[in-house]
Design a protein around this motif. Structure first.
Motif, PDB file in Angstrom:
ATOM      1  N   PHE A  46       0.826  -1.206   0.000  1.00  0.00           N
ATOM      2  CA  PHE A  46       0.000   0.000   0.000  1.00  0.00           C
ATOM      3  C   PHE A  46       0.863   1.261   0.000  1.00  0.00           C
ATOM      4  CE2 PHE A  46      -1.896   3.420   2.567  1.00  0.00           C
ATOM      5  CZ  PHE A  46      -3.052   3.681   1.839  1.00  0.00           C
ATOM      6  N   MET A  47       1.844   1.309   0.881  1.00  0.00           N
ATOM      7  CA  MET A  47       2.676   2.497   1.021  1.00  0.00           C
ATOM      8  C   MET A  47       3.488   2.765  -0.244  1.00  0.00           C
ATOM      9  SD  MET A  47       3.883   2.019   4.995  1.00  0.00           S
ATOM     10  CE  MET A  47       4.882   3.504   5.021  1.00  0.00           C
ATOM     11  N   LEU A  48       4.065   1.719  -0.812  1.00  0.00           N
ATOM     12  CA  LEU A  48       4.856   1.895  -2.033  1.00  0.00           C
ATOM     13  C   LEU A  48       3.990   2.338  -3.216  1.00  0.00           C
ATOM     14  CD1 LEU A  48       7.221  -1.195  -1.747  1.00  0.00           C
ATOM     15  CD2 LEU A  48       7.958   1.192  -1.830  1.00  0.00           C
ATOM     16  N   LEU A  49       2.827   1.745  -3.331  1.00  0.00           N
ATOM     17  CA  LEU A  49       1.961   2.068  -4.466  1.00  0.00           C
ATOM     18  C   LEU A  49       1.325   3.449  -4.326  1.00  0.00           C
ATOM     19  CD1 LEU A  49       0.349  -1.425  -5.043  1.00  0.00           C
ATOM     20  CD2 LEU A  49       2.005  -0.274  -6.497  1.00  0.00           C
ATOM     21  N   CYS A  50       1.332   4.003  -3.120  1.00  0.00           N
ATOM     22  CA  CYS A  50       0.872   5.385  -2.947  1.00  0.00           C
ATOM     23  C   CYS A  50       1.782   6.356  -3.700  1.00  0.00           C
ATOM     24  CB  CYS A  50       0.832   5.761  -1.459  1.00  0.00           C
ATOM     25  SG  CYS A  50      -0.640   5.178  -0.587  1.00  0.00           S
ATOM     26  N   ILE A  51       3.062   5.989  -3.842  1.00  0.00           N
ATOM     27  CA  ILE A  51       3.991   6.825  -4.611  1.00  0.00           C
ATOM     28  C   ILE A  51       3.571   6.846  -6.073  1.00  0.00           C
ATOM     29  CG2 ILE A  51       6.391   7.135  -5.323  1.00  0.00           C
ATOM     30  CD1 ILE A  51       7.228   5.656  -2.779  1.00  0.00           C
ATOM     31  N   THR A  52       3.196   5.688  -6.590  1.00  0.00           N
ATOM     32  CA  THR A  52       2.692   5.619  -7.965  1.00  0.00           C
ATOM     33  C   THR A  52       1.448   6.476  -8.119  1.00  0.00           C
ATOM     34  OG1 THR A  52       3.565   3.375  -8.240  1.00  0.00           O
ATOM     35  CG2 THR A  52       1.828   4.067  -9.751  1.00  0.00           C
ATOM     36  N   GLY A  53       0.556   6.398  -7.140  1.00  0.00           N
ATOM     37  CA  GLY A  53      -0.675   7.185  -7.184  1.00  0.00           C
ATOM     38  C   GLY A  53      -0.429   8.673  -7.151  1.00  0.00           C
ATOM     39  N   ALA A  54       0.642   9.095  -6.456  1.00  0.00           N
ATOM     40  CA  ALA A  54       0.949  10.516  -6.337  1.00  0.00           C
ATOM     41  C   ALA A  54       1.246  11.142  -7.695  1.00  0.00           C
ATOM     42  CB  ALA A  54       2.132  10.719  -5.393  1.00  0.00           C
ATOM     43  N   PHE A  55       1.874  10.369  -8.587  1.00  0.00           N
ATOM     44  CA  PHE A  55       2.231  10.887  -9.906  1.00  0.00           C
ATOM     45  C   PHE A  55       1.226  10.481 -10.988  1.00  0.00           C
ATOM     46  CE2 PHE A  55       6.234  10.920  -7.581  1.00  0.00           C
ATOM     47  CZ  PHE A  55       6.764  12.147  -7.944  1.00  0.00           C
ATOM     48  N   PHE A  56       0.184   9.782 -10.586  1.00  0.00           N
ATOM     49  CA  PHE A  56      -0.790   9.258 -11.545  1.00  0.00           C
ATOM     50  C   PHE A  56      -1.462  10.344 -12.399  1.00  0.00           C
ATOM     51  CE2 PHE A  56      -5.011   7.491 -12.686  1.00  0.00           C
ATOM     52  CZ  PHE A  56      -4.576   6.447 -13.475  1.00  0.00           C
ATOM     53  N   PRO A  57      -1.848  11.506 -11.842  1.00  0.00           N
ATOM     54  CA  PRO A  57      -2.503  12.519 -12.686  1.00  0.00           C
ATOM     55  C   PRO A  57      -1.621  13.016 -13.817  1.00  0.00           C
ATOM     56  CG  PRO A  57      -1.951  13.430 -10.532  1.00  0.00           C
ATOM     57  CD  PRO A  57      -1.783  11.948 -10.440  1.00  0.00           C
ATOM     58  N   LEU A  58      -0.318  13.118 -13.579  1.00  0.00           N
ATOM     59  CA  LEU A  58       0.595  13.575 -14.627  1.00  0.00           C
ATOM     60  C   LEU A  58       0.617  12.595 -15.793  1.00  0.00           C
ATOM     61  CD1 LEU A  58       3.558  14.683 -12.338  1.00  0.00           C
ATOM     62  CD2 LEU A  58       2.017  16.188 -13.599  1.00  0.00           C
ATOM     63  N   TYR A  59       0.494  11.324 -15.465  1.00  0.00           N
ATOM     64  CA  TYR A  59       0.502  10.279 -16.487  1.00  0.00           C
ATOM     65  C   TYR A  59      -0.854  10.173 -17.178  1.00  0.00           C
ATOM     66  CZ  TYR A  59       0.086   5.489 -18.227  1.00  0.00           C
ATOM     67  OH  TYR A  59      -0.159   4.387 -19.000  1.00  0.00           O
ATOM     68  N   SER A  60      -1.907  10.100 -16.376  1.00  0.00           N
ATOM     69  CA  SER A  60      -3.227   9.799 -16.917  1.00  0.00           C
ATOM     70  C   SER A  60      -3.855  10.974 -17.654  1.00  0.00           C
ATOM     71  CB  SER A  60      -4.160   9.351 -15.782  1.00  0.00           C
ATOM     72  OG  SER A  60      -5.418   8.973 -16.285  1.00  0.00           O
ATOM     73  N   ILE A  61      -3.793  12.154 -17.068  1.00  0.00           N
ATOM     74  CA  ILE A  61      -4.411  13.319 -17.714  1.00  0.00           C
ATOM     75  C   ILE A  61      -3.653  13.693 -18.988  1.00  0.00           C
ATOM     76  CG2 ILE A  61      -5.100  15.732 -17.399  1.00  0.00           C
ATOM     77  CD1 ILE A  61      -5.333  15.183 -14.422  1.00  0.00           C
ATOM     78  N   GLY A  62      -2.343  13.416 -18.998  1.00  0.00           N
ATOM     79  CA  GLY A  62      -1.567  13.664 -20.206  1.00  0.00           C
ATOM     80  C   GLY A  62      -2.078  12.881 -21.399  1.00  0.00           C
ATOM     81  N   GLN A  63      -2.653  11.705 -21.148  1.00  0.00           N
ATOM     82  CA  GLN A  63      -3.209  10.894 -22.232  1.00  0.00           C
ATOM     83  C   GLN A  63      -4.340  11.621 -22.953  1.00  0.00           C
ATOM     84  OE1 GLN A  63      -4.102   7.369 -19.797  1.00  0.00           O
ATOM     85  NE2 GLN A  63      -2.625   6.224 -21.019  1.00  0.00           N
ATOM     86  N   ASN A  64      -5.062  12.466 -22.213  1.00  0.00           N
ATOM     87  CA  ASN A  64      -6.171  13.197 -22.810  1.00  0.00           C
ATOM     88  C   ASN A  64      -5.722  14.079 -23.975  1.00  0.00           C
ATOM     89  OD1 ASN A  64      -8.314  12.203 -21.394  1.00  0.00           O
ATOM     90  ND2 ASN A  64      -8.807  14.085 -20.335  1.00  0.00           N
ATOM     91  N   LEU A  65      -4.505  14.604 -23.890  1.00  0.00           N
ATOM     92  CA  LEU A  65      -4.024  15.505 -24.944  1.00  0.00           C
ATOM     93  C   LEU A  65      -3.920  14.795 -26.286  1.00  0.00           C
ATOM     94  CD1 LEU A  65      -1.287  17.647 -23.136  1.00  0.00           C
ATOM     95  CD2 LEU A  65      -3.601  18.302 -23.775  1.00  0.00           C
TER      96      LEU A  65
END
Length: 481
Positions: free
Chosen positions: A325-344
């Motif tokens: 859980f703790m490690l994957l929270c790091i992935t979640g922290a940067f998730f918007p930069l990855y996911s919202i970028g796909q919208n472009l």
């Protein structure tokens, strides 16, 4: 109604849908986790890659294509509707025939009957894809909010009752089926659209020019994203898979929920200004800064309190999930930069580049998985965190090129937010490690208050301009009222 207000209204209703639906889902998961065993959750985890892959094939990228197309008509909607149903039937039949081989792969004969029932949800979902796309296109997230909350609540309550009566893993299976059923029924109820008899292959071919690349990208994404569960289920115990899936689910819920809200609402509204690069860049900068402002401190804050949060919420039998859980929270922290970028890519109609970037990212992730799976689940998760960071940078580079928004500019816009969030999380984590408070609940409360104070103080000290954007949103809402 202005585009800005329409977007804000959509975000509010989509937020209500996501938060309401996810809060219900989290509450039900917590209750079920205290009743059922990690092995029960692990059994469902064995099938994740197949259900997720089926969703991508079922949609075939047509939903995004319908939302984006400017001159969509009844023939387009109807043709995609019937096409999805045919694909749904074909996918279910194929998976039904493959279930003995799936259970043989995992050396778990009981999985055959479970899988055949679980896969019914795929067939059910095929009846609601077009209605969902039409509602999203109209930015009518009020209807989606009602659908999600009602479906999650009813299916969750029934699952809890079944779990109490000793149904075990079947309570989770029935929950999945009922949730799909109620969502589709409510989509038909809230949508003002009905299919006609005007089917044509012409719109299918036209839409597939755009959606085909999304389909290939989605298939590749699902395989690589979920291959961990397949390999953990194959080489480790079902309990180990249960711990991993629970840690992954709880860590991904906040980030994916908030990011989905932004993506769902901004995609149709950004599509309106897709040809104006300067306006699109300005809108995207505000969107990404506000998304990071909310999600980054939340996810790093959850990481900081993870040692206390997981045992308190799920019970001591789920302590092995804490490190995941703790490690994957790091992935979640940067998730918007990855996911919202796909919208472009989608907004600009560049589905070919979307596919190429997705393949590149997933090759990197797949290499890391194949290297780390042999050691332990924990090492696998660490590799997952590292590759997610690398892939986020890749996404920022290529998506930024679509609107002349360089990686350097993107980092400059969000660097202060990231720094403040890291300081906040470090402070909260050190406090939890050094200070002894007997009550876990009070420890979590104190850590939360401390984190809020530290982050808020940092925001005002650095005088972040994102506050101006947030103020603009609030003023827009008040003026409309």
């Amino acid at each position: 109604m202005s585009l800005k207000y329409k977007t804000i209204k959509g975000i509010l209703w989509n937020s209500f849908e996501m938060f309401g639906g996810k809060l219900i889902q989290i509450a039900i998961t917590i209750i079920l986790a205290r009743i059922l065993s990690p092995e029960d959750f692990g059994v469902l985890g064995l099938l994740v890659i197949f259900t997720e892959l089926s969703k991508v094939v079922l949609d075939s990228g047509f939903a995004q294509a319908l939302i984006r197309k400017k001159d969509v008509n009844q023939v387009d909607f109807t043709s995609v509707f019937y096409f999805n149903i045919v694909v749904g039937i074909a996918v279910y039949i194929l998976l039904y025939l493959l279930t003995p081989f799936i259970s043989g792969f995992y050396n778990y004969p009981e999985l055959t009957d479970i899988a055949r029932v679980v896969f019914v949800s795929i067939l059910i979902n095929s009846f609601g894809i077009v209605q969902n796309a039409k509602i999203v296109r109209e930015v009518n997230f009020k209807a989606l909010a009602k659908r999600t909350i009602i479906a999650n609540l009813i299916s969750g309550i029934i699952a809890i009752l079944l779990a109490h009566r000793g149904f075990g893993v079947w309570s989770l299976v029935i929950q999945m089926i009922l949730a799909s059923f109620f969502r589709v029924v409510l989509l038909w109820r809230f949508s003002n659209w009905l299919p006609s008899f005007s089917f044509s292959f012409k719109p299918i071919k036209e839409l597939f020019v755009f959606s085909g690349n999304l389909l290939l990208s989605g298939i590749f994404d699902v395989i690589v994203s979920n291959i961990q569960t397949l390999l953990i289920g194959k080489f480790y115990s079902k309990a180990a898979l249960g711990f991993y899936t629970q840690g992954k689910q709880l860590s991904s819920l906040p980030a994916q929920t908030l990011t989905s809200i932004v993506r769902n609402v901004t995609y149709p509204t950004l599509s309106v200004i897709q040809d104006n690069v300067d306006e699109l860049r300005g809108a995207y900068r505000k969107i990404i800064k506000m998304a990071v402002f909310v999600i980054m401190p939340l996810m790093l804050g959850l990481l900081a309190v993870g040692n206390n949060l997981i045992p308190f919420v799920l019970g001591d039998k789920w302590i092995p999930s804490v490190s995941y859980f703790m490690l994957l929270c790091i992935t979640g922290a940067f998730f918007p930069l990855y996911s919202i970028g796909q919208n472009l890519f989608l907004v600009r109609g560049n589905s070919k580049l979307y596919l190429k970037v997705s393949i590149l990212k997933r090759i990197i992730a797949l290499i890391a998985i194949l290297i780390t799976i042999r050691y332990s689940v924990l090492i696998l998760v660490i590799g997952q965190v590292i590759t997610s960071f690398i892939n986020t940078i890749i996404m920022m580079i290529f998506s930024g090129r679509e609107i002349n928004y360089s990686l350097k500019e993107q980092i400059k816009d969000i660097s202060a937010i990231i720094l403040i969030a890291i300081i906040m999380a470090t402070t909260v984590f050190v406090f939890g490690a050094k200070v002894n408070i007997a009550s876990t609940l009070w420890m979590l409360i104190v850590q939360t208050v401390l984190g809020f104070i530290v982050f808020t103080s940092g925001v005002f000290i650095f005088k972040l301009d994102v506050l101006t954007d947030l103020k603009s949103v609030i003023v827009t809402i008040k003026n409309r009222k």
